[in-house]
Scaffold this active site. Structure first.
Site, short mmCIF file in Angstrom:
data_model
loop_
_atom_site.label_atom_id
_atom_site.label_comp_id
_atom_site.label_asym_id
_atom_site.label_seq_id
_atom_site.Cartn_x
_atom_site.Cartn_y
_atom_site.Cartn_z
N ARG A 32 8.23 -1.42 26.10
CA ARG A 32 9.15 -2.70 27.00
C ARG A 32 8.96 -2.58 28.29
NH1 ARG A 32 14.72 -0.27 27.46
NH2 ARG A 32 13.86 -0.19 29.63
N TYR B 52 15.66 5.50 35.06
CA TYR B 52 15.30 6.47 33.94
C TYR B 52 14.10 6.50 33.66
CZ TYR B 52 16.20 2.45 31.02
OH TYR B 52 16.36 1.07 30.43
N HIS C 214 15.93 -3.05 29.80
CA HIS C 214 16.41 -3.25 28.50
C HIS C 214 16.98 -4.62 28.14
CE1 HIS C 214 18.48 -2.75 24.80
NE2 HIS C 214 19.74 -2.88 25.33
C1 LIG Z 1 25.71 -0.36 16.30
C2 LIG Z 1 25.25 -0.45 17.81
N1 LIG Z 1 25.45 0.68 18.55
C3 LIG Z 1 25.15 0.67 19.73
C4 LIG Z 1 24.61 -0.65 20.45
C5 LIG Z 1 24.15 -0.76 21.86
N2 LIG Z 1 22.95 -0.99 22.06
C6 LIG Z 1 22.08 -2.21 22.32
S1 LIG Z 1 20.60 -1.98 22.21
C7 LIG Z 1 20.70 -0.59 21.95
C8 LIG Z 1 19.32 0.12 22.00
C9 LIG Z 1 18.37 -0.37 20.83
O1 LIG Z 1 17.11 0.26 21.09
P1 LIG Z 1 15.93 -0.38 19.88
O2 LIG Z 1 16.41 -0.19 18.62
O3 LIG Z 1 14.82 0.80 20.45
O4 LIG Z 1 15.67 -1.71 20.47
P2 LIG Z 1 15.13 -2.13 21.90
O5 LIG Z 1 16.18 -2.61 22.62
O6 LIG Z 1 14.30 -1.10 22.31
O7 LIG Z 1 14.22 -3.55 21.49
C10 LIG Z 1 21.83 0.18 21.72
C11 LIG Z 1 22.23 1.29 21.42
C12 LIG Z 1 24.71 -1.74 19.51
N3 LIG Z 1 24.06 -3.14 20.04
N4 LIG Z 1 24.79 -1.47 18.21
#
Ligand SMILES: Cc1ncc(C[n+]2csc(CCOP(=O)(O)OP(=O)(O)O)c2C)c(N)n1
Ligand SMILES: [Mg+2]
Length: 354
Positions: free
Chosen positions: A256, A269, A260
């Site tokens: 990435r 971080y 985020h």
């Molecule tokens: C059920 C749920 N828990 C927490 C969140 C908050 N949240 C948004 S993105 C994220 C991280 C997701 O990481 P990843 O699956 O690696 O996807 P990336 O953002 O890196 O593409 C979190 C914890 C959410 N959207 N849904």
């Protein structure tokens, strides 16, 4: 004690970071026109991404999740899919959406908080963007089950992040897909981060691909910065699924390159050195180097393409900005076929206030 099971997880890459072929290219990649087409899409994704961030920074859309660095995964997935396959996505697959016919204006509307942005011109059966991590994995199983019951030669494609593979929904979906041999492909974009949690802290598993093994599904890894590798793995997985042989899981290794979302500051971080290293693996640079070395691309074409992409994105952003805001009724109109009585009353009241 005796060994009762053995597993291997394979990794594939066709183009190295300098764009040099390190394995015989699959059929589709031997025609330079096909790779040029993928390159053009990837360039458009990047121009779109930059514009979306600029719109957010000037208060003209809401929080935006960048796909910077994910262009090869997006292009590889979209180009392997058929129009009547069903795509179930997260917020970082706008590139796949574009290639499936969703317009740039619709994407801007979506991030601008306008419900009409989710009323895609693209394939009508694709699902809306799922922000709830991994919640769409069981939905993908449902879609694939319906396809199987109807004996259709179609497949569901479920895109998830590395963090999503820690969720119960993901394991449950994998288990059901494996047990019922469903036509579904899980594509896990391992971009090394789940917001501020690095991959190493998310799971003690050596690979995320091996999570499929426990469900009786083949899991493999590909270089997610190599569009040829992503596309080839998707081609194979989709052919497997459509033939009735069951699901597959592909872990695409990428990075990435952005924060985020625009609400995040990743410099708090992770180190600039880590990000600088990741830029050396940029999927767009890699494909461009490959095309240029083969004489299929040059500076004049590059300049013309960038101009074209910027004009397209600029026009779409303007069309979005020129779209009159939705009426208050809209927030009620996209949720139910038949509005429950209390909401119908609220709708009337909201309209009265306008
Ligand atoms: C059920 C749920 N828990 C927490 C969140 C908050 N949240 C948004 S993105 C994220 C991280 C997701 O990481 P990843 O699956 O690696 O996807 P990336 O953002 O890196 O593409 C979190 C914890 C959410 N959207 N849904
Ligand atoms: Mg991630």
């Amino acid at each position: 004690m005796s060994v009762v099971a053995r597993f291997e997880v394979h990794y594939s890459r066709f183009l190295d970071p300098q764009g040099k072929a390190v394995a015989p290219l699959p059929e589709f990649a031997r025609a330079p026109g096909n790779l040029v087409s993928l390159y053009r899409w990837m360039a458009l994704m990047r121009a779109y991404d930059a514009k979306a961030i600029a719109l957010q920074r000037t208060g003209q859309i809401g929080t935006f999740a960048s796909l910077l660095g994910h262009e090869a995964v997006n292009a590889g997935v979209a180009s392997a899919m058929e129009r009547d396959d069903v795509f179930l996505m997260t917020y970082r697959e706008n590139g796949v959406q574009l290639m499936r016919g969703v317009t740039l204006k619709e994407l801007f509307l979506y991030w601008g908080g306008d419900e009409r942005g989710s009323d895609f011109s693209g394939p009508r059966r694709d699902f809306p963007i799922c922000i709830t991590i991994a919640a769409h994995a069981p939905h993908a199983v449902g879609v694939a089950y319906a396809m199987k019951l109807r004996r259709e030669r179609r497949a569901a494609v479920c895109a998830l992040g590395d963090g999503a593979t820690s969720k119960g929904d993901f394991y449950e979906a994998l288990n059901a897909a494996g047990a019922w041999k469903l036509p579904v492909v899980f594509i896990v974009t391992n971009n090394q981060w789940a917001i501020s949690v690095p991959r190493a802290k998310q799971s003690a598993a050596q690979t995320l691909a091996q999570k499929a093994v426990a469900a009786g599904i083949e899991g493999r890894q590909v270089d997610g910065n190599d569009v040829v590798a992503v596309r080839h793995a998707m081609d194979e997985a989709l052919a497997h699924a459509r033939s009735g042989a069951g699901p597959a899981l592909i872990e695409a290794l990428t990075y990435r390159l952005s924060d985020h979302t625009t609400a995040d500051d990743a410099s708090r971080y992770r180190s600039p050195d880590e990000v600088a290293e990741a830029w050396k693996l940029d999927p767009i640079l890699r494909l461009r180097a490959h095309l240029m070395a083969g004489g299929a691309w040059d500076k004049a074409r590059e300049d013309a393409l960038l101009k074209e992409c910027n004009e397209q994105v600029q026009a779409a952003a303007q069309a979005y900005l020129d779209t009159p805001p939705p009426t208050a009724a809209q927030m009620f109109d996209h949720l139910y076929a038949q509005l429950p009585a209390p909401l119908a009353r609220q709708r009337t009241a909201a309209l009265g206030d306008e």
